[in-house]
Design a protein around this motif. Structure first.
Motif, PDB file in Angstrom:
ATOM      1  N   GLY A 124       0.776  -1.231   0.000  1.00 45.30           N
ATOM      2  CA  GLY A 124       0.000   0.000   0.000  1.00 45.30           C
ATOM      3  C   GLY A 124       0.805   1.276   0.000  1.00 45.30           C
ATOM      4  O   GLY A 124       0.261   2.353  -0.257  1.00 45.30           O
ATOM      5  N   GLN A 125       2.101   1.202   0.272  1.00 45.23           N
ATOM      6  CA  GLN A 125       2.916   2.408   0.328  1.00 45.23           C
ATOM      7  C   GLN A 125       3.415   2.806  -1.058  1.00 45.23           C
ATOM      8  O   GLN A 125       3.656   1.949  -1.912  1.00 45.23           O
ATOM      9  CB  GLN A 125       4.116   2.217   1.256  1.00 45.23           C
ATOM     10  CG  GLN A 125       3.751   2.081   2.719  1.00 45.23           C
ATOM     11  CD  GLN A 125       4.982   2.031   3.613  1.00 45.23           C
ATOM     12  OE1 GLN A 125       6.124   2.102   3.158  1.00 45.23           O
ATOM     13  NE2 GLN A 125       4.758   1.898   4.914  1.00 45.23           N
ATOM     14  N   SER A 195      -8.037  -6.257  -1.385  1.00 38.49           N
ATOM     15  CA  SER A 195      -7.852  -5.102  -0.497  1.00 38.49           C
ATOM     16  C   SER A 195      -6.675  -4.240  -0.950  1.00 38.49           C
ATOM     17  O   SER A 195      -6.746  -3.004  -0.927  1.00 38.49           O
ATOM     18  CB  SER A 195      -7.622  -5.572   0.942  1.00 38.49           C
ATOM     19  OG  SER A 195      -6.474  -6.390   1.035  1.00 38.49           O
ATOM     20  N   GLU A 196      -5.583  -4.881  -1.386  1.00 37.45           N
ATOM     21  CA  GLU A 196      -4.421  -4.137  -1.859  1.00 37.45           C
ATOM     22  C   GLU A 196      -4.694  -3.503  -3.214  1.00 37.45           C
ATOM     23  O   GLU A 196      -4.196  -2.411  -3.504  1.00 37.45           O
ATOM     24  CB  GLU A 196      -3.200  -5.062  -1.927  1.00 37.45           C
ATOM     25  CG  GLU A 196      -2.721  -5.521  -0.566  1.00 37.45           C
ATOM     26  CD  GLU A 196      -1.525  -6.443  -0.638  1.00 37.45           C
ATOM     27  OE1 GLU A 196      -0.718  -6.309  -1.578  1.00 37.45           O
ATOM     28  OE2 GLU A 196      -1.400  -7.309   0.248  1.00 37.45           O
ATOM     29  N   GLU A 198      -7.614  -2.365  -4.233  1.00 38.15           N
ATOM     30  CA  GLU A 198      -8.427  -1.177  -3.973  1.00 38.15           C
ATOM     31  C   GLU A 198      -7.564  -0.036  -3.433  1.00 38.15           C
ATOM     32  O   GLU A 198      -7.755   1.127  -3.806  1.00 38.15           O
ATOM     33  CB  GLU A 198      -9.533  -1.515  -2.976  1.00 38.15           C
ATOM     34  CG  GLU A 198     -10.605  -2.430  -3.555  1.00 38.15           C
ATOM     35  CD  GLU A 198     -11.644  -2.842  -2.522  1.00 38.15           C
ATOM     36  OE1 GLU A 198     -11.483  -2.451  -1.340  1.00 38.15           O
ATOM     37  OE2 GLU A 198     -12.602  -3.545  -2.894  1.00 38.15           O
ATOM     38  N   GLU A 199      -6.599  -0.388  -2.581  1.00 37.68           N
ATOM     39  CA  GLU A 199      -5.686   0.619  -2.052  1.00 37.68           C
ATOM     40  C   GLU A 199      -4.836   1.205  -3.165  1.00 37.68           C
ATOM     41  O   GLU A 199      -4.613   2.415  -3.232  1.00 37.68           O
ATOM     42  CB  GLU A 199      -4.801  -0.019  -0.976  1.00 37.68           C
ATOM     43  CG  GLU A 199      -4.119   0.977  -0.077  1.00 37.68           C
ATOM     44  CD  GLU A 199      -3.517   0.320   1.151  1.00 37.68           C
ATOM     45  OE1 GLU A 199      -3.190   1.041   2.099  1.00 37.68           O
ATOM     46  OE2 GLU A 199      -3.378  -0.925   1.151  1.00 37.68           O
ATOM     47  N   LEU A 200      -4.372   0.340  -4.044  1.00 34.54           N
ATOM     48  CA  LEU A 200      -3.566   0.775  -5.175  1.00 34.54           C
ATOM     49  C   LEU A 200      -4.352   1.714  -6.090  1.00 34.54           C
ATOM     50  O   LEU A 200      -3.865   2.769  -6.497  1.00 34.54           O
ATOM     51  CB  LEU A 200      -3.083  -0.447  -5.965  1.00 34.54           C
ATOM     52  CG  LEU A 200      -2.327  -0.227  -7.277  1.00 34.54           C
ATOM     53  CD1 LEU A 200      -1.127   0.672  -7.068  1.00 34.54           C
ATOM     54  CD2 LEU A 200      -1.904  -1.561  -7.863  1.00 34.54           C
ATOM     55  N   GLY A 202      -6.654   3.595  -5.349  1.00 35.60           N
ATOM     56  CA  GLY A 202      -6.927   4.864  -4.679  1.00 35.60           C
ATOM     57  C   GLY A 202      -5.714   5.758  -4.529  1.00 35.60           C
ATOM     58  O   GLY A 202      -5.794   6.826  -3.917  1.00 35.60           O
ATOM     59  N   CYS A 203      -4.569   5.333  -5.091  1.00 31.20           N
ATOM     60  CA  CYS A 203      -3.311   6.073  -4.936  1.00 31.20           C
ATOM     61  C   CYS A 203      -3.064   7.109  -6.023  1.00 31.20           C
ATOM     62  O   CYS A 203      -2.034   7.792  -5.990  1.00 31.20           O
ATOM     63  CB  CYS A 203      -2.134   5.105  -4.913  1.00 31.20           C
ATOM     64  SG  CYS A 203      -1.943   4.208  -3.364  1.00 31.20           S
ATOM     65  N   ASP A 206      -2.473  10.651  -4.763  1.00 35.30           N
ATOM     66  CA  ASP A 206      -1.211  10.715  -4.025  1.00 35.30           C
ATOM     67  C   ASP A 206      -0.023  10.683  -4.982  1.00 35.30           C
ATOM     68  O   ASP A 206       0.988  11.366  -4.761  1.00 35.30           O
ATOM     69  CB  ASP A 206      -1.101   9.547  -3.045  1.00 35.30           C
ATOM     70  CG  ASP A 206      -2.088   9.652  -1.892  1.00 35.30           C
ATOM     71  OD1 ASP A 206      -2.572  10.762  -1.627  1.00 35.30           O
ATOM     72  OD2 ASP A 206      -2.376   8.604  -1.276  1.00 35.30           O
TER      73      ASP A 206
END
Length: 217
Positions: A124-125, A195-196, A198-200, A202-203, A206
């Motif tokens: 996620g980072q 889950s990862e 979806e996080e990706l 949403g980046c 950023d």
């Protein structure tokens, strides 16, 4: 990031070429293709046209648009498999330079940004770094670096005051932090967990914030 902020320190417009590394089907949704997934999220975030395959760019999928009226961005999904990315990335970037208004000027070339998966980061980072820094075992990055050197593009990019950047998306390491080749291969080619993913996806915002901060220095 406000799109009006993406100018260099002199207040001049910039051009940016963002290319993702990954693998074709059936591994296009794997951890190793996180760069491709992030690129598609960026295309949606920016509201750019659908990707299309373009032979002059190594048969890669590309889309292009302007942010406000002064920022030209091309998104390119490298058509080659991860370990053979270099030649296609170099060809595509050279084509973008030739077509870009900045390509005919002596004072600057478009910024080159490579998106990729990063095992050294927690899932996620995002991390932005210099493209020429150590690839730390990432064969896709190694291939790009080698091709830029062998074609002379890396040196010309630096001489033309262009920037070579990379952004890694963390996927972590296999259970037990094993570094065995077969375990690592199975892990990176495994499906990116929902889950990862979806996080990706949403980046994208950023990512643009990271690039704005670096490009406008």
């Amino acid at each position: 990031m406000s799109s009006d902020e993406l100018r260099d320190e002199k207040g001049e417009a910039v051009s940016v070429f963002i290319v993702s590394l990954g693998n074709p089907p059936p591994h296009d949704q794997s951890r190793h293709s996180a760069g491709h997934i992030l690129l598609k999220a960026l295309q949606s975030h920016l509201g750019f046209p659908a990707f299309r395959r373009f032979r002059p760019f190594g048969n890669s999928l590309v889309t292009e648009g302007k942010v406000a009226d002064h920022v030209n961005i091309m998104l390119c999904q490298c058509a080659a498999s991860m370990n053979e990315s270099g030649d296609v990335v170099a060809k595509a970037y050279r084509q973008f330079v030739s077509a870009s208004a900045t390509g005919s000027q002596d004072d600057g070339w478009p910024t080159l940004v490579v998106l990729h998966d990063e095992m050294e980061l927690a899932p996620g980072q995002l991390r932005l770094g210099t493209g020429s820094a150590s690839a730390k075992g990432h064969n896709g990055l190694k291939s790009v670096q080698q091709s830029l050197r062998s074609t002379g593009l890396g040196g010309r990019l630096a001489a033309k005051n262009g920037k070579f950047l990379r952004v890694g998306f963390g996927i972590g390491r296999p259970a037990g932090s094993t570094r065995k080749k077969e375990d690592v291969s199975a892990f990176v080619l495994g499906q990116l967990p929902e889950s990862e993913r979806e996080e990706l996806e949403g980046c994208a915002e950023d990512l643009m914030d990271l690039l704005e901060e670096e490009i406008t220095k």
